[in-house]
Design a protein around this motif. Structure first.
Motif, short mmCIF file in Angstrom:
data_model
loop_
_atom_site.label_atom_id
_atom_site.label_comp_id
_atom_site.label_asym_id
_atom_site.label_seq_id
_atom_site.Cartn_x
_atom_site.Cartn_y
_atom_site.Cartn_z
N LEU A 20 62.94 -7.75 42.57
CA LEU A 20 61.76 -8.31 41.93
C LEU A 20 62.07 -8.70 40.49
CD1 LEU A 20 58.73 -8.98 42.00
CD2 LEU A 20 58.28 -6.61 41.30
N TYR A 23 64.08 -11.86 40.55
CA TYR A 23 63.26 -13.02 40.86
C TYR A 23 62.42 -13.44 39.65
CZ TYR A 23 59.70 -15.86 43.22
OH TYR A 23 58.84 -16.88 43.59
N TYR A 41 53.00 -15.68 40.33
CA TYR A 41 54.00 -15.52 41.38
C TYR A 41 54.38 -14.05 41.54
CZ TYR A 41 55.26 -20.37 42.53
OH TYR A 41 55.26 -21.66 43.00
N VAL A 45 54.07 -11.47 44.79
CA VAL A 45 55.26 -10.88 45.40
C VAL A 45 55.21 -9.35 45.32
CG1 VAL A 45 57.78 -10.69 45.24
CG2 VAL A 45 56.68 -12.92 45.04
N ALA A 92 55.29 -16.34 49.00
CA ALA A 92 56.25 -15.65 49.87
C ALA A 92 57.43 -16.56 50.20
CB ALA A 92 55.56 -15.19 51.15
N PHE A 95 59.76 -16.81 47.28
CA PHE A 95 60.53 -15.58 47.12
C PHE A 95 61.64 -15.47 48.15
CE2 PHE A 95 60.81 -10.87 47.93
CZ PHE A 95 61.51 -10.56 46.77
N THR A 96 61.33 -15.74 49.42
CA THR A 96 62.37 -15.60 50.46
C THR A 96 63.46 -16.65 50.30
OG1 THR A 96 61.11 -16.97 52.05
CG2 THR A 96 60.75 -14.57 52.10
#
Length: 311
Positions: A20, A23, A41, A45, A92, A95-96
């Protein structure tokens, strides 16, 4: 970030906390997003990773399609709107995608995630005579705050820029000879936006009689100043717009973004093409700009229904 989000973040397993943080740094340093966008964001997440941890997932590669779908479904059962669900799905997928590219996951599981599209609601817009009443509400003011409010209203409607872009303007961002603004938009993308003669007159009065009266040691290069001489806060600009709109007979309750919607709609109704309006507004995608064609069509249908003898 709210207390609940901060608590959920603090309770994440170490490996999830680490990714996290990575990111979040990616959003700030590589995507160069605003702090507001980064917070949005990260908040989404955190919710996703908290859900994953509650399902027993402790590593980034434990995040699979089933976990993503379960998280979105849980949100819908607790009353999330289609728009919120669509936003969560977008967060999502972002993030992925980063997890996969950064080597934390063997595949991008978000590629297979499908979510409902958010309903696009048509924005409230002012009629041209209402817009004129709003932007001219501060005309004739002589005190510094009134001169500044006139510039706020004129520039927002004349250029269609966002309120964050307006308060971020510096004095040298205004090319008065060409009557254009150099605007720093979302993602720190720069664009040039024109404005008209009424806005130029308001600017002239502000720069010659208003700004010098409010300028202080910490004013810096800011074009617009608050009562204490610092850069104008966006909240104060919003209050200015709401007050002016409230005084306009029959006008819908809108803020700075409503003036932006109105400007785009009126430019389209005046014959501008969609690509030009996209450039004016600083939209990354033409699809975002296309909502204004729906606004003009709805207005046309309303006029037709009222005026045509066989409507």
């Amino acid at each position: 970030m709210g207390t609940g989000t901060a608590d959920a973040r603090a309770a994440l397993p170490p490996a999830l906390t680490e990714v996290l943080a990575g990111y979040e740094e990616h959003l700030r340093s590589q995507r160069d997003l605003s702090e507001h966008t980064v917070r949005a964001y990260v908040t989404d997440v955190v919710g996703l990773l908290d859900h994953l941890a509650r399902r027993g997932g402790e590593q980034p590669d434990h995040l699979d399609l089933a976990a993503l779908r379960s998280w979105l479904a849980q949100g819908r059962t607790t009353g999330h709107s289609r728009a919120t669900t669509a936003r969560h799905a977008a967060a999502a997928r972002s993030f992925t995608r980063w997890l996969h590219r950064a080597g934390h996951a063997t595949e991008d599981v978000g590629l297979r995630l499908v979510s409902p599209r958010a309903h696009r609601t048509l924005p409230d817009v002012l009629a041209p005579d209402q817009a004129r009443a709003v932007v001219e509400s501060a005309a004739g003011a002589e005190e510094p705050i009134g001169l500044r409010d006139a510039v706020v209203l004129e520039l927002l409607y004349a250029s269609g820029i966002r309120v964050s872009e307006l308060v971020g303007l510096d004095v040298d961002d205004v090319d008065r000879g060409r009557r254009v603004l150099r605007v720093l938009g979302k993602g720190r993308k720069e664009r040039t936006v024109p404005y008209g003669l009424p806005a130029e007159k308001a600017l002239d009065a502000w720069l010659t009689r208003g700004r010098p009266a409010l300028a202080a040691a910490d004013s810096g290069p800011a074009l617009l100043l608050g009562a204490r001489g610092r850069r104008l806060d966006a909240r104060e600009a919003r209050r200015t717009v709401h007050a002016a709109v409230a005084a306009a007979p029959g006008a819908p309750d809108i803020g700075p973004h409503g003036l932006r919607h109105s400007a785009a709609t009126h430019v389209l109704e005046g014959g501008a093409d969609l690509r030009s309006v996209q450039e004016l507004l600083g939209h990354a995608s033409l699809a975002t700009t296309q909502i204004y064609t729906h606004v003009t069509v709805e207005r046309l249908r309303a006029v037709h229904a009222q005026a045509h003898p066989r409507a």
